[in-house]
Design a protein around this motif. Structure first.
Motif, PDB file in Angstrom:
ATOM      1  N   CYS A  61       0.863  -1.174   0.000  1.00  0.00           N
ATOM      2  CA  CYS A  61       0.000   0.000   0.000  1.00  0.00           C
ATOM      3  C   CYS A  61       0.906   1.232   0.000  1.00  0.00           C
ATOM      4  O   CYS A  61       1.839   1.323   0.791  1.00  0.00           O
ATOM      5  N   TRP A  64      -2.145   5.452   3.056  1.00  0.00           N
ATOM      6  CA  TRP A  64      -3.423   5.206   3.715  1.00  0.00           C
ATOM      7  C   TRP A  64      -3.673   6.320   4.702  1.00  0.00           C
ATOM      8  O   TRP A  64      -2.754   6.983   5.158  1.00  0.00           O
ATOM      9  N   SER A 106      -4.958   2.898  -7.894  1.00  0.00           N
ATOM     10  CA  SER A 106      -6.202   2.389  -7.332  1.00  0.00           C
ATOM     11  C   SER A 106      -6.406   2.997  -5.943  1.00  0.00           C
ATOM     12  O   SER A 106      -5.500   2.948  -5.115  1.00  0.00           O
ATOM     13  N   ALA A 107      -7.581   3.546  -5.718  1.00  0.00           N
ATOM     14  CA  ALA A 107      -7.907   4.127  -4.410  1.00  0.00           C
ATOM     15  C   ALA A 107      -9.171   3.463  -3.878  1.00  0.00           C
ATOM     16  O   ALA A 107     -10.136   3.269  -4.617  1.00  0.00           O
ATOM     17  N   GLN A 108      -9.115   3.095  -2.614  1.00  0.00           N
ATOM     18  CA  GLN A 108     -10.245   2.451  -1.952  1.00  0.00           C
ATOM     19  C   GLN A 108     -10.611   3.251  -0.713  1.00  0.00           C
ATOM     20  O   GLN A 108      -9.778   3.953  -0.164  1.00  0.00           O
ATOM     21  N   GLY A 109     -11.846   3.073  -0.258  1.00  0.00           N
ATOM     22  CA  GLY A 109     -12.240   3.790   0.934  1.00  0.00           C
ATOM     23  C   GLY A 109     -13.373   3.129   1.681  1.00  0.00           C
ATOM     24  O   GLY A 109     -14.071   2.261   1.156  1.00  0.00           O
ATOM     25  N   ALA A 110     -13.527   3.547   2.919  1.00  0.00           N
ATOM     26  CA  ALA A 110     -14.625   3.095   3.773  1.00  0.00           C
ATOM     27  C   ALA A 110     -15.058   4.288   4.616  1.00  0.00           C
ATOM     28  O   ALA A 110     -14.266   5.187   4.899  1.00  0.00           O
ATOM     29  N   SER A 115     -22.111   5.117   2.098  1.00  0.00           N
ATOM     30  CA  SER A 115     -21.186   4.732   1.029  1.00  0.00           C
ATOM     31  C   SER A 115     -20.164   5.832   0.801  1.00  0.00           C
ATOM     32  O   SER A 115     -20.279   6.936   1.321  1.00  0.00           O
ATOM     33  N   ARG A 117     -17.571   7.509  -2.410  1.00  0.00           N
ATOM     34  CA  ARG A 117     -17.203   7.582  -3.830  1.00  0.00           C
ATOM     35  C   ARG A 117     -15.874   8.314  -3.913  1.00  0.00           C
ATOM     36  O   ARG A 117     -15.709   9.375  -3.327  1.00  0.00           O
ATOM     37  N   THR A 146      -9.027   5.647   3.826  1.00  0.00           N
ATOM     38  CA  THR A 146      -8.641   5.502   2.425  1.00  0.00           C
ATOM     39  C   THR A 146      -7.345   4.700   2.328  1.00  0.00           C
ATOM     40  O   THR A 146      -6.537   4.696   3.266  1.00  0.00           O
ATOM     41  N   SER A 147      -7.148   4.056   1.184  1.00  0.00           N
ATOM     42  CA  SER A 147      -5.865   3.428   0.892  1.00  0.00           C
ATOM     43  C   SER A 147      -5.605   3.537  -0.601  1.00  0.00           C
ATOM     44  O   SER A 147      -6.537   3.584  -1.402  1.00  0.00           O
ATOM     45  N   ASP A 149      -3.063   2.093  -3.864  1.00  0.00           N
ATOM     46  CA  ASP A 149      -2.106   1.141  -4.411  1.00  0.00           C
ATOM     47  C   ASP A 149      -1.685   1.624  -5.795  1.00  0.00           C
ATOM     48  O   ASP A 149      -2.528   2.109  -6.552  1.00  0.00           O
TER      49      ASP A 149
END
Length: 153
Positions: A61, A64, A106-110, A115, A117, A146-147, A149
């Motif tokens: 990663c 984050w 690539s970015a991800q989140g929670a 939700s 976006r 967030t993270s 990659d």
């Protein structure tokens, strides 16, 4: 050369392996290569199943961030995330300490909302993190993670 231990006979604790340009280090267990490092630092290691290799640099990663998105936004904990921006209700940016190589990471989140976006990436930040509440509209939320990659610049 085969050895059981490498140590510095001078005792100054700077034991190391000095590689020439074309050399690499191979770590073998039961005569099978488990780790390879070349002179540029590129490192691959055998994956969990024992049959494929994973690039250590590609598999990590690169950034984050966990932050509080209500009241005065604040980073709770992070890696390679220098600061935040509040762009409106439930709309945030995470700025990187070290830039990405390009904006195609690539970015991800929670979120503690309904939700999240994430879009409009830039090399220096995730430019748009929009948190959607349980009612369907954007809202400030208590917790955002967030993270990222991809390749660092």
């Amino acid at each position: 050369i085969e050895v059981d231990e490498i140590f510095n006979a001078g005792g100054d604790n700077d034991t190391g392996i000095d590689l020439a340009t074309n050399d690499q280090i191979l770590l073998k267990v039961a005569n099978a290569t488990r780790l390879t490092m070349n002179s540029t630092g590129q490192t691959t290691i055998v994956g969990e199943g024992g049959t494929t290799t994973t690039s250590v640099q590609q598999g990590l990663c690169k950034s984050w961030c966990h932050f509080t998105g209500t009241g005065t936004i604040a980073i709770d904990d992070s890696f390679n995330s220098s600061s935040l921006a509040d762009d409106g209700t439930g709309d945030y940016e995470v700025l990187f300490t070290n830039a990405m190589n390009n904006a195609n990471y690539s970015a991800q989140g929670a979120t503690s909302g309904d939700s999240i976006r994430m879009f409009a990436h830039a090399t220096t930040k995730i430019d748009r993190i929009l948190c959607i509440g349980h009612g369907g509209s954007s809202e400030d939320v208590a917790s955002v993670a967030t993270s990222v990659d991809g390749d660092l610049a």
